[in-house]
Write a protein that holds these residues in place. Structure first.
Motif, PDB file in Angstrom:
ATOM      1  N   GLY A 396       1.126 -21.019 -13.923  1.00 29.86           N
ATOM      2  CA  GLY A 396       0.628 -21.625 -15.149  1.00 29.86           C
ATOM      3  C   GLY A 396       1.686 -22.297 -15.994  1.00 29.86           C
ATOM      4  N   ASN A 397       2.824 -22.631 -15.407  1.00 28.40           N
ATOM      5  CA  ASN A 397       3.946 -23.190 -16.170  1.00 28.40           C
ATOM      6  C   ASN A 397       4.244 -24.642 -15.836  1.00 28.40           C
ATOM      7  N   VAL A 398       3.313 -25.304 -15.148  1.00 28.02           N
ATOM      8  CA  VAL A 398       3.557 -26.678 -14.706  1.00 28.02           C
ATOM      9  C   VAL A 398       2.680 -27.643 -15.495  1.00 28.02           C
ATOM     10  N   LEU A 399       3.296 -28.675 -16.031  1.00 34.84           N
ATOM     11  CA  LEU A 399       2.585 -29.751 -16.701  1.00 34.84           C
ATOM     12  C   LEU A 399       2.301 -30.815 -15.662  1.00 34.84           C
ATOM     13  N   ARG A 400       1.047 -31.095 -15.409  1.00 34.38           N
ATOM     14  CA  ARG A 400       0.727 -32.097 -14.397  1.00 34.38           C
ATOM     15  C   ARG A 400       0.027 -33.283 -15.054  1.00 34.38           C
ATOM     16  N   MET A 401       0.476 -34.458 -14.683  1.00 39.05           N
ATOM     17  CA  MET A 401      -0.022 -35.676 -15.306  1.00 39.05           C
ATOM     18  C   MET A 401      -0.355 -36.719 -14.260  1.00 39.05           C
ATOM     19  N   ALA A 402      -1.446 -37.427 -14.483  1.00 36.45           N
ATOM     20  CA  ALA A 402      -1.922 -38.438 -13.544  1.00 36.45           C
ATOM     21  C   ALA A 402      -2.730 -39.464 -14.328  1.00 36.45           C
ATOM     22  N   PRO A 403      -2.047 -40.385 -15.001  1.00 33.29           N
ATOM     23  CA  PRO A 403      -2.749 -41.397 -15.790  1.00 33.29           C
ATOM     24  C   PRO A 403      -3.593 -42.310 -14.907  1.00 33.29           C
ATOM     25  N   PRO A 404      -4.503 -43.074 -15.503  1.00 34.31           N
ATOM     26  CA  PRO A 404      -5.224 -44.093 -14.731  1.00 34.31           C
ATOM     27  C   PRO A 404      -4.248 -45.041 -14.040  1.00 34.31           C
ATOM     28  N   LEU A 405      -4.659 -45.558 -12.883  1.00 34.45           N
ATOM     29  CA  LEU A 405      -3.802 -46.460 -12.128  1.00 34.45           C
ATOM     30  C   LEU A 405      -3.601 -47.798 -12.836  1.00 34.45           C
ATOM     31  N   THR A 406      -4.385 -48.054 -13.855  1.00 36.12           N
ATOM     32  CA  THR A 406      -4.276 -49.287 -14.639  1.00 36.12           C
ATOM     33  C   THR A 406      -3.233 -49.178 -15.742  1.00 36.12           C
ATOM     34  N   LEU A 407      -2.503 -48.086 -15.800  1.00 33.67           N
ATOM     35  CA  LEU A 407      -1.474 -47.890 -16.823  1.00 33.67           C
ATOM     36  C   LEU A 407      -0.497 -49.067 -16.821  1.00 33.67           C
ATOM     37  N   THR A 408      -0.200 -49.607 -18.005  1.00 30.99           N
ATOM     38  CA  THR A 408       0.761 -50.698 -18.108  1.00 30.99           C
ATOM     39  C   THR A 408       2.177 -50.140 -18.230  1.00 30.99           C
ATOM     40  N   ASP A 409       3.159 -51.011 -18.027  1.00 29.60           N
ATOM     41  CA  ASP A 409       4.549 -50.596 -18.204  1.00 29.60           C
ATOM     42  C   ASP A 409       4.777 -50.106 -19.632  1.00 29.60           C
ATOM     43  N   GLU A 410       4.188 -50.810 -20.597  1.00 32.95           N
ATOM     44  CA  GLU A 410       4.366 -50.430 -21.997  1.00 32.95           C
ATOM     45  C   GLU A 410       3.744 -49.063 -22.272  1.00 32.95           C
ATOM     46  N   GLU A 411       2.570 -48.806 -21.712  1.00 32.83           N
ATOM     47  CA  GLU A 411       1.934 -47.503 -21.897  1.00 32.83           C
ATOM     48  C   GLU A 411       2.722 -46.406 -21.201  1.00 32.83           C
ATOM     49  N   ALA A 412       3.304 -46.730 -20.050  1.00 32.34           N
ATOM     50  CA  ALA A 412       4.137 -45.745 -19.350  1.00 32.34           C
ATOM     51  C   ALA A 412       5.327 -45.345 -20.217  1.00 32.34           C
ATOM     52  N   ARG A 413       5.969 -46.326 -20.822  1.00 33.24           N
ATOM     53  CA  ARG A 413       7.127 -46.024 -21.682  1.00 33.24           C
ATOM     54  C   ARG A 413       6.689 -45.284 -22.949  1.00 33.24           C
ATOM     55  N   GLU A 414       5.526 -45.651 -23.483  1.00 26.46           N
ATOM     56  CA  GLU A 414       5.002 -44.938 -24.651  1.00 26.46           C
ATOM     57  C   GLU A 414       4.735 -43.479 -24.305  1.00 26.46           C
ATOM     58  N   GLY A 415       4.070 -43.253 -23.167  1.00 25.08           N
ATOM     59  CA  GLY A 415       3.786 -41.885 -22.747  1.00 25.08           C
ATOM     60  C   GLY A 415       5.046 -41.100 -22.470  1.00 25.08           C
ATOM     61  N   LEU A 416       6.017 -41.741 -21.832  1.00 24.05           N
ATOM     62  CA  LEU A 416       7.296 -41.081 -21.563  1.00 24.05           C
ATOM     63  C   LEU A 416       7.959 -40.657 -22.862  1.00 24.05           C
ATOM     64  N   GLY A 417       7.910 -41.513 -23.862  1.00 26.37           N
ATOM     65  CA  GLY A 417       8.503 -41.170 -25.153  1.00 26.37           C
ATOM     66  C   GLY A 417       7.855 -39.956 -25.781  1.00 26.37           C
ATOM     67  N   ILE A 418       6.515 -39.891 -25.701  1.00 24.21           N
ATOM     68  CA  ILE A 418       5.796 -38.734 -26.257  1.00 24.21           C
ATOM     69  C   ILE A 418       6.169 -37.464 -25.497  1.00 24.21           C
ATOM     70  N   ILE A 419       6.207 -37.550 -24.167  1.00 22.54           N
ATOM     71  CA  ILE A 419       6.543 -36.380 -23.351  1.00 22.54           C
ATOM     72  C   ILE A 419       7.936 -35.883 -23.681  1.00 22.54           C
ATOM     73  N   LEU A 420       8.901 -36.797 -23.776  1.00 19.12           N
ATOM     74  CA  LEU A 420      10.281 -36.397 -24.062  1.00 19.12           C
ATOM     75  C   LEU A 420      10.420 -35.836 -25.467  1.00 19.12           C
ATOM     76  N   THR A 421       9.674 -36.389 -26.416  1.00 23.03           N
ATOM     77  CA  THR A 421       9.704 -35.845 -27.774  1.00 23.03           C
ATOM     78  C   THR A 421       9.180 -34.412 -27.789  1.00 23.03           C
ATOM     79  N   ALA A 422       8.056 -34.186 -27.090  1.00 21.29           N
ATOM     80  CA  ALA A 422       7.485 -32.841 -27.034  1.00 21.29           C
ATOM     81  C   ALA A 422       8.426 -31.876 -26.330  1.00 21.29           C
ATOM     82  N   LEU A 423       9.014 -32.311 -25.213  1.00 21.28           N
ATOM     83  CA  LEU A 423       9.950 -31.443 -24.494  1.00 21.28           C
ATOM     84  C   LEU A 423      11.174 -31.133 -25.346  1.00 21.28           C
TER      85      LEU A 423
END
Length: 432
Positions: A396-423
């Motif tokens: 129960g200690n694994v964060l698993r993520m699988a965005p829609p395949l239509t994810l844009t580069d900008e959304e990928a970087r936005e999501g990465l920023g949120i993940i890194l901020t939370a971590l």
């Protein structure tokens, strides 16, 4: 505050888990974002458990479904010819690479895996099945039997005689220091040992996920399943690839997950993303295996006209927009960014994945032990920051993520920023 949560608890089973201490109700979606009943917007990095594969409110899918609804026919059953079902089966048979392939449609991944296991045990006249440790194949009686995760098993009763193999457990001390080649060699030797010690003749099949979903996106090194199949073929044992989560280009490096191992299985099961939210699953198998059962069969709702309209439109969209290549690009942004940050985040024990199917394993920074409480903390923090993620793993200690395949580069970087901020927040809290 909505009264929906107490109403849910009053009439729904207690084992039907909900994310978050304050669960959300998703009421709208467009593109790769959703809105909850309180008006909060989220970038969706879990896609309804890898199901909303090309996002929300996609005109091509919506219009295909509306055209079918306008005919007045939403159901006829498989007792009648279904044009869209035949058209979709032709596409899947061609894409599968399986010789003389035929397709049977179901309503879910569980039902698809039950069907594949039925075909295999019928063909081989055996109840003996091999599966992988840490696996999950569904909540049915047969699929739970080949599931190797105690959190999801309700009893030990089984219609099959099951033996579980190594192959996705590199974290164990006896394997952690091995190279890919040496690990494959050890696992193949273990398979041969199982075949001469734990089973009698005529094992029916091995069923395996190319990347284990509930298992926390753990995976065998590329090439292991090809090596397994070489051994299985010596005895005629069938190979079932569970592509419920790994299909349709999500890994970026192959259209079906098993193709990363440079092999073609005897059967593949699929579901989830193909309907982009509409219920569809199925099996694609060698024609001789699909045609073998002597009893009659049908699927009352499997492959119904509405789900077939959605699935045809979804698959066409994936192919027309080459979303497999997009998954490779955006997945590299996310996985690369997470791996780059690992060194400054002691709470991160591992980053793994392929394409838009990736995971972060959280550990106690002092001991390295699995830290499910940190995963729960991450879920709460990313919710607050406007991103939806999933969790799993055998601890129960694994964060698993699988965005829609239509994810844009900008959304990928936005999501990465949120993940890194939370971590970063969690890492700071854990170090106090």
């Amino acid at each position: 505050m909505s009264d929906l949560l107490p109403r849910h608890r009053a009439v729904m089973p207690s084992w039907l888990s909900l994310y978050y201490d304050e669960p959300i109700e998703i009421v709208r979606g467009k593109g790769n974002r959703v809105v909850d009943a309180e008006g909060h917007t989220y970038l969706d990095f879990f896609a309804g458990i890898l199901t909303n594969m090309i996002g929300y409110d996609v005109p091509e899918v919506r219009e295909a479904v509306e055209r079918q609804l306008a005919t007045g026919i939403v159901h006829t059953s498989t007792l009648y010819l279904l044009r869209a079902q035949v058209e979709l089966a032709e596409k899947i048979a061609r894409l599968s690479g399986i010789e003389n392939a035929k397709v049977f449609f179901t309503n879910s991944g569980t039902e698809a895996n039950e069907t594949a296991l039925l075909l295999a045990t019928y063909a081989r006249r055996s109840d003996q099945v091999l599966a992988m440790r840490q696996s999950y194949h569904g909540r049915g009686f047969g699929t739970l039997s080949v599931t190797s995760n105690r959190s999801w098993k309700n009893n030990s009763l089984s219609p099959f005689n099951v033996h579980f193999l190594h192959g996705a457990d590199r974290h164990l001390p006896q394997f952690s220091g091995l190279s890919d080649a040496d690990y494959i060699k050890v696992c193949v030797e273990d398979l041969r040992h199982v075949l001469v010690t734990a089973v009698s003749n005529d094992v029916a099949a091995l069923i395996a996920e190319p990347i284990q979903g509930v298992g926390g996106f753990t995976m065998a090194p590329d090439g292991l399943f090809r090596a397994y199949k070489e051994v299985l073929d010596e005895e005629g044992i069938l190979f079932i690839s569970d592509e419920v989560q790994t299909g349709w280009g999500r890994t970026g490096s192959a259209f079906f997950g098993i193709q990363n191992h440079q092999m073609t299985p005897d059967m593949m099961t699929f579901a989830k993303g193909l309907g982009n939210g509409f219920a569809v699953g199925g099996v694609v198998a060698r024609g001789d295996l699909m045609d073998a059962p002597h009893a009659l069969g049908l699927a009352t709702f499997g492959g119904n006209p509405v789900s077939m309209a959605a699935a045809n439109a979804t698959l066409d969209y994936v192919l027309d927009h080459d979303l497999q290549s997009r998954a490779a690009v955006t997945g590299a942004i996310l996985i690369g960014g997470l791996r780059e940050a690992m060194g400054r985040l002691p709470v991160v024990g591992d980053v793994r994945g392929k394409g838009l199917m990736f995971a972060v394993e959280l550990v106690d920074p002092a001991t390295g032990a699995p830290a499910p409480e940190l995963a729960a903390r991450f879920m709460a923090e990313t919710k607050k920051l406007g991103l939806l993620a999933g969790k799993g793993g055998i601890y129960g200690n694994v964060l698993r993520m699988a965005p829609p395949l239509t994810l844009t580069d900008e959304e990928a970087r936005e999501g990465l920023g949120i993940i890194l901020t939370a971590l970063g927040t969690i890492n700071e809290e854990a170090g106090r």
